[in-house]
Design a protein around this motif. Sequence first.
Motif, mmCIF file in Angstrom:
data_model
loop_
_atom_site.group_PDB
_atom_site.id
_atom_site.type_symbol
_atom_site.label_atom_id
_atom_site.label_comp_id
_atom_site.label_asym_id
_atom_site.label_seq_id
_atom_site.Cartn_x
_atom_site.Cartn_y
_atom_site.Cartn_z
ATOM 1 N N LEU A 1 54.623 -30.290 24.247
ATOM 2 C CA LEU A 1 55.826 -30.200 25.479
ATOM 3 C C LEU A 1 55.251 -31.407 26.409
ATOM 4 O O LEU A 1 54.030 -31.490 26.416
ATOM 5 N N VAL A 2 56.181 -32.133 26.952
ATOM 6 C CA VAL A 2 55.639 -33.031 28.170
ATOM 7 C C VAL A 2 56.565 -32.524 29.390
ATOM 8 O O VAL A 2 57.807 -32.115 29.278
ATOM 9 N N ALA A 3 55.971 -32.267 30.399
ATOM 10 C CA ALA A 3 56.679 -31.855 31.763
ATOM 11 C C ALA A 3 56.481 -32.664 33.034
ATOM 12 O O ALA A 3 55.149 -32.830 33.188
ATOM 13 N N VAL A 4 57.541 -33.133 33.342
ATOM 14 C CA VAL A 4 57.447 -34.136 34.339
ATOM 15 C C VAL A 4 58.719 -33.942 35.185
ATOM 16 O O VAL A 4 59.614 -33.522 35.095
ATOM 17 N N SER A 5 58.420 -34.215 36.798
ATOM 18 C CA SER A 5 59.450 -34.172 37.603
ATOM 19 C C SER A 5 60.343 -35.455 37.493
ATOM 20 O O SER A 5 59.658 -36.670 37.324
ATOM 21 N N SER A 6 61.517 -35.421 37.581
ATOM 22 C CA SER A 6 62.205 -36.749 37.525
ATOM 23 C C SER A 6 61.934 -37.562 38.601
ATOM 24 O O SER A 6 62.263 -38.859 38.581
ATOM 25 N N VAL A 7 61.668 -37.118 39.874
ATOM 26 C CA VAL A 7 61.324 -37.751 41.018
ATOM 27 C C VAL A 7 60.070 -37.139 41.545
ATOM 28 O O VAL A 7 60.141 -35.974 41.635
ATOM 29 N N GLN A 8 59.201 -37.951 41.900
ATOM 30 C CA GLN A 8 57.765 -37.229 42.318
ATOM 31 C C GLN A 8 57.874 -36.772 43.685
ATOM 32 O O GLN A 8 58.385 -37.736 44.592
ATOM 33 N N SER A 9 57.483 -35.658 44.069
ATOM 34 C CA SER A 9 57.248 -35.203 45.383
ATOM 35 C C SER A 9 56.357 -35.863 46.518
ATOM 36 O O SER A 9 56.971 -36.114 47.358
ATOM 37 N N ALA A 10 55.413 -36.326 45.941
ATOM 38 C CA ALA A 10 54.523 -36.903 47.006
ATOM 39 C C ALA A 10 55.025 -38.227 47.386
ATOM 40 O O ALA A 10 54.629 -38.565 48.580
ATOM 41 N N ASP A 11 55.710 -39.079 46.735
ATOM 42 C CA ASP A 11 55.845 -40.521 47.040
ATOM 43 C C ASP A 11 57.252 -40.910 46.574
ATOM 44 O O ASP A 11 57.591 -42.084 46.785
ATOM 45 N N GLY A 12 58.034 -39.979 46.013
ATOM 46 C CA GLY A 12 59.490 -40.495 45.464
ATOM 47 C C GLY A 12 59.551 -41.235 44.445
ATOM 48 O O GLY A 12 60.794 -41.750 44.150
ATOM 49 N N ARG A 13 58.483 -41.660 43.322
ATOM 50 C CA ARG A 13 58.799 -42.571 42.470
ATOM 51 C C ARG A 13 59.683 -41.575 41.284
ATOM 52 O O ARG A 13 59.598 -40.657 41.246
ATOM 53 N N ILE A 14 60.244 -42.826 40.632
ATOM 54 C CA ILE A 14 61.371 -42.141 39.867
ATOM 55 C C ILE A 14 60.637 -42.137 38.208
ATOM 56 O O ILE A 14 60.360 -43.329 37.922
ATOM 57 N N ALA A 15 60.750 -41.049 37.731
ATOM 58 C CA ALA A 15 60.370 -41.240 36.249
ATOM 59 C C ALA A 15 61.331 -41.651 35.350
ATOM 60 O O ALA A 15 62.561 -41.800 35.475
#
Length: 350
Positions: A132-146
């Motif tokens: 499994l890969v688990a990732v946020s589509s947009v990072q909370s800390a800095d707004g980077r987009i996966a």
Amino acid sequence: MGSLAGDEFAPRTTYLNTASAGLGPARAASAIQRAVQGWPIGDFSAYDLALTAARASFARIAGVPVERVAAGSSVSVYAGLIAAGLPAGSEVLVAEGDFSSLVNPFAVRADLKLRTVPLENVADEIGAGTALVAVSSVQSADGRIADLDAIRTAAAACGTRVLIDATQSAGWLPLRAGDFDYVVCAAFKWLLSPRGVCFLAIGESTAAELPPAFAGWLAGEDPWLSCYGPVADLAASARRFDHSPAYLSYIGAAESLALIEETGIETIRAHNVALADRFAAGLASLGYEPVETGGSAIVSVPGLGGAAEELERAGIQASARAGNLRASFHLYNSAQDVHRILDALPAHRP
């Protein structure tokens, strides 16, 4: 550039903090107030209607059939449910610094192999042994987009399941939940809902892999025939993964999600990103170097987190996250808000 919100919002400050919590629309607040007034007299007639409407609205926003959407209260509970379904020894791949509610449910299972890599390397690090890969589509800390397309392609090649946390993107960034095995989303940020509203969109082929560990009577195919003893007939849809809803929150969510749909995700995205880009350009003119995000509604400035308290005293709400000053722009913001925060920041002195 004005806001898109009309008379729905009335912030008392320059509110640039949707990445922490979205503002509630007036229509949502009114609906909750009506429901609260009905509580003492036993009028609960709005409860199930609101839950049904909110689920359907999120399904349309996520681009999946409503039968594939479960309703609950938090990201961590749904991440924990997915973690519980993994065999011992499974490798789970996550991004460095991703939000704890997504990561920690896998970390606390000592029999899983949790591997952490930089966000930009996630797709490349997916291998045949990654369950499994688990990732946020947009990072909370800095707004980077996966790079979700790359992650999806790499995962498909390796037979890896994908869990996306869309909490920081759903509501301003188009979402294709059907491309992934699981998409979880807390709705109290960009979807402008009260806390206590969370959705899980689940792939048709992955539903059978999840244990309905939190299933109560409401997860029955006919809840009123599932009140006592073991639930004999769980819902055939993703409703089997519902956990008892915070009904007052869902009453607000139904109205908030309707507003998002009426305004349109692409319209909101263009508005939000234009404001974020304007802010980033202004920061550069002041000598700051914001994090490169690739078109996000969130702008973060490394090392400037300490300015959040001073900005608050000036009537500007942003946030400090991971040492960054984080400002986030949504449909109730305008170019005037950008000018206010830029005027309140001192020029950078190296």
